[in-house]
Design an enzyme around this catalytic site. Structure first.
Site, PDB file in Angstrom:
ATOM      1  N   GLU A   1       0.795  -1.230   0.000  1.00  0.00           N
ATOM      2  CA  GLU A   1       0.000   0.000   0.000  1.00  0.00           C
ATOM      3  C   GLU A   1       0.827   1.279   0.000  1.00  0.00           C
ATOM      4  O   GLU A   1       0.824   2.041   0.989  1.00  0.00           O
ATOM      5  CB  GLU A   1      -0.939   0.000   1.220  1.00  0.00           C
ATOM      6  CG  GLU A   1      -1.883  -1.175   1.260  1.00  0.00           C
ATOM      7  CD  GLU A   1      -2.838  -1.123   2.449  1.00  0.00           C
ATOM      8  OE1 GLU A   1      -2.610  -0.342   3.396  1.00  0.00           O
ATOM      9  OE2 GLU A   1      -3.839  -1.862   2.427  1.00  0.00           O
TER      10      GLU A   1
ATOM     11  N   GLU B   1      -5.456  -8.463   0.651  1.00  0.00           N
ATOM     12  CA  GLU B   1      -6.004  -8.119   1.979  1.00  0.00           C
ATOM     13  C   GLU B   1      -7.487  -7.807   1.856  1.00  0.00           C
ATOM     14  O   GLU B   1      -7.913  -7.103   0.930  1.00  0.00           O
ATOM     15  CB  GLU B   1      -5.349  -6.860   2.573  1.00  0.00           C
ATOM     16  CG  GLU B   1      -4.021  -7.055   3.228  1.00  0.00           C
ATOM     17  CD  GLU B   1      -3.519  -5.781   3.902  1.00  0.00           C
ATOM     18  OE1 GLU B   1      -4.345  -4.922   4.286  1.00  0.00           O
ATOM     19  OE2 GLU B   1      -2.299  -5.653   4.023  1.00  0.00           O
TER      20      GLU B   1
HETATM   21  O1  IFM Z   1      -3.533  -3.199   9.312  1.00  0.00           O
HETATM   22  C1  IFM Z   1      -3.565  -2.679   8.022  1.00  0.00           C
HETATM   23  C2  IFM Z   1      -2.439  -3.246   7.187  1.00  0.00           C
HETATM   24  O2  IFM Z   1      -1.200  -3.018   7.758  1.00  0.00           O
HETATM   25  C3  IFM Z   1      -2.446  -2.607   5.810  1.00  0.00           C
HETATM   26  N1  IFM Z   1      -3.752  -2.681   5.205  1.00  0.00           N
HETATM   27  C4  IFM Z   1      -4.897  -2.300   5.990  1.00  0.00           C
HETATM   28  C5  IFM Z   1      -4.871  -3.002   7.338  1.00  0.00           C
HETATM   29  C6  IFM Z   1      -6.091  -2.589   8.175  1.00  0.00           C
HETATM   30  O3  IFM Z   1      -6.066  -1.219   8.424  1.00  0.00           O
END
Ligand code: IFM
Length: 445
Positions: free
Chosen positions: A167, A356
């Site tokens: 990200e 994710e």
């Molecule tokens: O915890 C985070 C992760 O580190 C990166 N993506 C989003 C998740 C939830 O906020």
């Protein structure tokens, strides 16, 4: 009904994690400090004064935690390498004990027939490099390439699946514009510099992995969300276009050979001073897959501030949406479908993995059980939208839950619980939540 088998037998199911959020042991075996070690110890930066000092104590408990993953019938363990375990000072001497830890972790995955998937950078920059300017200093291109070279040479014979960044939009914006994540900077020029250096590193790292890891499967991940204009007014539509360029287009389009999306957000012309000779050739890389990380959507309205963006989010509370998570995010499963379709429209995106997706809800263990039905419903509805896109022909090959176990949720500390496994932070006891059992069963009852 929804079942794992609807996605096909080769579809990959797994979990995603990140070093600082789970490992703890921040100063053992030669590890140097990272920007998150520093930031989390600054007063007022993290809710309740929480830090990642201990986190889930994964550094000592990884074997038992991988057993939990196995018990949930999940095959992929996505984790990140802590740069300052390998290079305590960011560059220079390699810390053998840091390499040893990840070797042991990888071996423990392989021994359980779990696929290790490595993210090279999930936000924990060595503090010594931040002291020299961090991502805003052009020298980071050399520092990062050196780190990638070392990791791929060390682990490339055992690990085939690699992701460069987690990200970039989040660590560049929250860390360099809003100042709410490490390193806590609020500066548009530093954001522009960091963004360009990240994009160069993205392409360069891809090439290093390709060279050092035979048969590598190479990707990188993007936070992404469907952006909707609050109304059909021209101003709101333009605001949404700018926000979409920042959140969804800025970091992927250079990798796809499309350059920076200045046609979506004119202020990106401010990247120009940082673009040096031959940089533009270094931005593209043929990633084997693109990792999408989606949680919610954003509804956007034109606004007199902040400068350059002139747009603000209309909060889910204000819009009175039907369901909001502990992060304050709207539950919007259709957004998963919309964002997959948006990324699939890029000609050069050949394969998508949901690297994710997940939700933080209030979890209360009762007699050793965590009945998180709301989370099961969340997964079911988001997965239905993944399946819908897949059935329409999008090449989606995997889905990784955020996250294996409750952990340190950055500026929010330990309050939001995203895990399939509940953690009692006092005792470090683990309990597989009902959602974890739901994955183990292959879904509906
Ligand atoms: O915890 C985070 C992760 O580190 C990166 N993506 C989003 C998740 C939830 O906020």
């Amino acid at each position: 009904m929804l079942s794992k088998s609807d996605f096909g037998k080769d579809f990959l199911w797994g979990v995603a994690t990140a070093s600082y959020q789970i490992e703890g042991s921040i100063d053992v075996d030669g590890k140097g400090p990272s920007i998150w070690d520093t930031f989390s110890h600054k007063k007022g930066k993290i809710k309740n004064g929480d830090t990642g000092d201990i986190a889930c104590d994964f550094y000592n408990r990884y074997e038992a935690d991988l057993d939990l993953l196995k018990a949930m019938n999940l095959k992929v363990f996505r984790f990140s390498i802590s740069w300052s375990r390998i290079f305590p000072e960011g560059t220079g001497n390699v810390n053998q004990k840091g390499l040893d830890f990840y070797h042991k972790l990888i071996d423990a995955c392989l021994a359980r027939d779990i696929q290790p998937w490595i993210t090279l950078y999930h936000w924990d920059l060595p503090q010594t490099l931040q002291d020299k300017g961090g991502w805003a200093n052009r020298e980071i291109i050399d520092w990062f390439c050196n780190y990638v070279e070392t990791c791929t040479k060390a682990f490339g014979d055992k690990v085939k699946n690699w992701m460069v960044f987690n990200e970039p939009a989040v660590f560049c914006i929250l860390g360099h514009v809003l100042g709410i994540h490490a390193p806590g900077i609020k500066s548009i020029p530093k954001f522009m510099a960091a963004t360009h250096h990240v994009c160069v590193c993205q392409g360069e790292a891809g090439r290093i992995i390709r060279q050092n890891v035979p048969n590598a499967n190479i990707g990188t991940t993007y936070s992404c969300m469907h952006v909707e204009a609050a109304s059909k007014s021209l101003n709101d539509l333009k605001a949404a276009r700018r926000m979409n360029a920042l959140l969804n287009r800025l970091y992927i389009e250079p990798a796809l050979g499309m350059g920076y999306p200045t046609n979506g957000w004119e202020a990106l012309s401010r990247l120009e001073p940082f673009i040096k000779d031959n940089d533009l050739e270094k931005l593209p890389f043929d990633f084997d897959f693109i990792g999408l990380q989606n949680y919610t959507q954003m509804v956007v309205k034109a606004a007199p501030a902040p400068p350059l963006m002139w747009a603000l989010e209309e909060s889910p509370q204000k819009r009175k949406v039907s369901e909001i998570t502990e992060m304050g995010w709207e539950v919007y499963p259709e957004g998963m479908y919309k964002i997959i379709k948006q990324f699939d429209r890029y000609e050069k995106v050949n394969q998508i993995i949901i690297t994710e997706n997940g939700a933080a809800f209030k979890d209360t263990p009762i007699n050793g059980r965590v009945q998180d039905l709301q989370r099961i419903r969340f997964f079911r509805n988001y997965l239905r939208n993944v399946l819908k896109a897949k059935r329409e022909g999008v090449n989606i090959t995997g889905y990784f839950v955020w996250t294996l176990m409750d952990n340190f949720e950055w500026a929010e500390g330990y309050h939001p619980r995203f895990g399939l496994v509940y953690i009692d932070y006092e005792t470090q006891e683990r309990i597989i939540k009902d959602s974890g059992k739901w994955f183990a069963r292959g879904f509906d009852i």
